[in-house]
Design a protein around this motif. Sequence first.
Motif, PDB file in Angstrom:
ATOM      1  N   PHE A  98       0.860  -1.187   0.000  1.00 33.58           N
ATOM      2  CA  PHE A  98       0.000   0.000   0.000  1.00 33.58           C
ATOM      3  C   PHE A  98       0.901   1.243   0.000  1.00 33.58           C
ATOM      4  O   PHE A  98       1.644   1.455   0.954  1.00 33.58           O
ATOM      5  CB  PHE A  98      -0.894   0.028   1.240  1.00 33.58           C
ATOM      6  N   ARG A 149       0.050   4.199   0.421  1.00 30.75           N
ATOM      7  CA  ARG A 149      -0.464   5.190   1.368  1.00 30.75           C
ATOM      8  C   ARG A 149      -0.182   6.609   0.861  1.00 30.75           C
ATOM      9  O   ARG A 149      -0.352   6.880  -0.331  1.00 30.75           O
ATOM     10  CB  ARG A 149       0.104   4.919   2.775  1.00 30.75           C
ATOM     11  N   ASP A 194      -7.601   4.231   3.569  1.00 30.72           N
ATOM     12  CA  ASP A 194      -6.463   4.965   4.106  1.00 30.72           C
ATOM     13  C   ASP A 194      -6.865   5.711   5.389  1.00 30.72           C
ATOM     14  O   ASP A 194      -8.044   5.790   5.743  1.00 30.72           O
ATOM     15  CB  ASP A 194      -5.917   5.935   3.049  1.00 30.72           C
ATOM     16  N   THR A 202      -6.981   3.104  -0.850  1.00 27.60           N
ATOM     17  CA  THR A 202      -5.550   2.946  -1.152  1.00 27.60           C
ATOM     18  C   THR A 202      -5.382   1.539  -1.706  1.00 27.60           C
ATOM     19  O   THR A 202      -6.053   0.606  -1.244  1.00 27.60           O
ATOM     20  CB  THR A 202      -4.671   3.185   0.092  1.00 27.60           C
TER      21      THR A 202
END
Lengths: 335, 335
Positions: free
Chosen positions: B44, B46, B186, B192
């Motif tokens: 991820f 992010r 997220d 995300t």
Amino acid sequence: MENPVTVEVTRGQLVESRHRGMAVVIDAEGAIVFSAGDVDSGVFPRSACKAMQALPLVESGAADAYGFGNRELALACASHSGEPEHVATAAFMLKAAGRDASVLECGAHWSSHQSVLIDQVRTLEKPTALHNNCSGKHSGFVCTCCHTGDDPRGYAGFDHPLQEAIRAIMTDLTGAVLSRDNCGTDGCSIPTYAVPLTGLARGFGKLVTGKGLEPLRAAAARRLINACMAEPFYVAGTKRFCTKLMQVAPGRIFAKTGAEGVFCALLPDKGLSFAVKAEDGATRAAEAMIAALLARHFDADSEERAALMKLAHHGMTNWNGLSVGTIRTTDVLFA
Amino acid sequence: MENPVTVEVTRGQLVESRHRGMAVVIDAEGAIVFSAGDVDSGVFPRSACKAMQALPLVESGAADAYGFGNRELALACASHSGEPEHVATAAFMLKAAGRDASVLECGAHWSSHQSVLIDQVRTLEKPTALHNNCSGKHSGFVCTCCHTGDDPRGYAGFDHPLQEAIRAIMTDLTGAVLSRDNCGTDGCSIPTYAVPLTGLARGFGKLVTGKGLEPLRAAAARRLINACMAEPFYVAGTKRFCTKLMQVAPGRIFAKTGAEGVFCALLPDKGLSFAVKAEDGATRAAEAMIAALLARHFDADSEERAALMKLAHHGMTNWNGLSVGTIRTTDVLFA
């Protein structure tokens, strides 16, 4: 030796981050009941061993001379959040020995816990050494010196008689040889010594079994552990993990965190002692590991086990309170 | 695949904690120049990919329509500290679109940075959504919707046209298929998507090379990256790592952090793109890794390399300011 993945952090359907760790459980005879990862290499216990470092306070007679009860003894073993009760108790301990905060060598810092920090910022110009999470331990050090007649100045130094005494205690408990070679400086400036995780757990076991210890030491150790279990707020603070663990089964669980992902615990009734270290130093991983290991030793359908598993496996929410993922231990800890 | 130890944290003479990680460097042709660890599994990104998520703001014409300059564009790509300049710029962006903070769907939080938090606590009753580290990104989202005529309400949702557009952009850049299967929520509530670290780095590379992108997208991407490099304070804040990295070589380094140990970076002049992820999610490890990888690509005796290595390898002090240990990258990143 590769340390196994002991904790996973998930997001959506996927694992986002992984923590590796070492863990050991020791029985009342000192035998290894469970281990995972490299439990023989040196680990700095950091604040996890404060109950060991507090032994001179009781053994010397200082705690009795100054009239300390469970709260003062628990604070001497604490990494507290700097809440008003913690600060007042540390100040009380120093006053009993005729001293004040100016003698403390731990340095000052704002609370690491946001809600406490916000309260501090709204009431203080800046934090003092009494707000340092180690102020109870340091106040205990000062009290010990004042009672035995040692000059407390320099009490944090490697060569001060108090630190020499603590070294002898740590060797007695853990079986590890301590020297400048395996010594580091802790956050509060006192020496910290790397010892194998097995030795650390065995040492904690002796604190409640008393096995192999002089009677005076065995009694002092049990008194400190009992004080922490009786006053878990004074060992950590509001919403803190050590406090919550001990509140799960009052008088039956002792637990203490240390920086860089160390956690030690005891189940005195079962004669079991526990030590874990997250390879990467993550507190969230150490917390999950110790809670899961403790849970195993309560009945499958008990409230205690359920409460401990809720501390080991829990959801994470975002700034809007939405559920985004979980922290969970892996099967390694249930092998 | 075992990820190698890329960062060590020392205390005294010993290693106290170890971080494992994945890292990849991609050249202007999209070829892998360097890799360590499992760079093919989903990660991820992010907040590291905020510059990708800000593309619709520029591509749609909203940024021009509302008169946004480098500061607003940098803030749209930022995880800022909630300092007054950040908050004012987010409010300005919303006002340009005829909106205010009530439309933001990111939630509110106090600054994660202690000195900023202390200032906030002394001046605010509580933080607003404008103080959220993602408020610039969200303000950009709102401005995009207002300009294109989409209702901004629900802009954080998976099925909102804006998030559909961002999914298409992320696939265009990273080559990864995005769906609910590799989607998480997220911290600020937007979707995300887990993408391979190689794809993430290649995607960042395209932001400056423009290779394979429509001309409109290539120009928008370069404008966002240039805005971040021109205004590094607006991408993060005082003493923040992204800001410090970009200040090492103004206009020649782009860098952006993401939660759980992700960091992406660019050396536009060299056509190199970088992505790292600490296996355990530790920010301190991701920071050291990205700084060390960037350092390799500056001349051995250059000021830039020295400054980057100081960010990669640095001492740690305790509450008394005593030196207690170091954070350092391992040889894995210099193989």
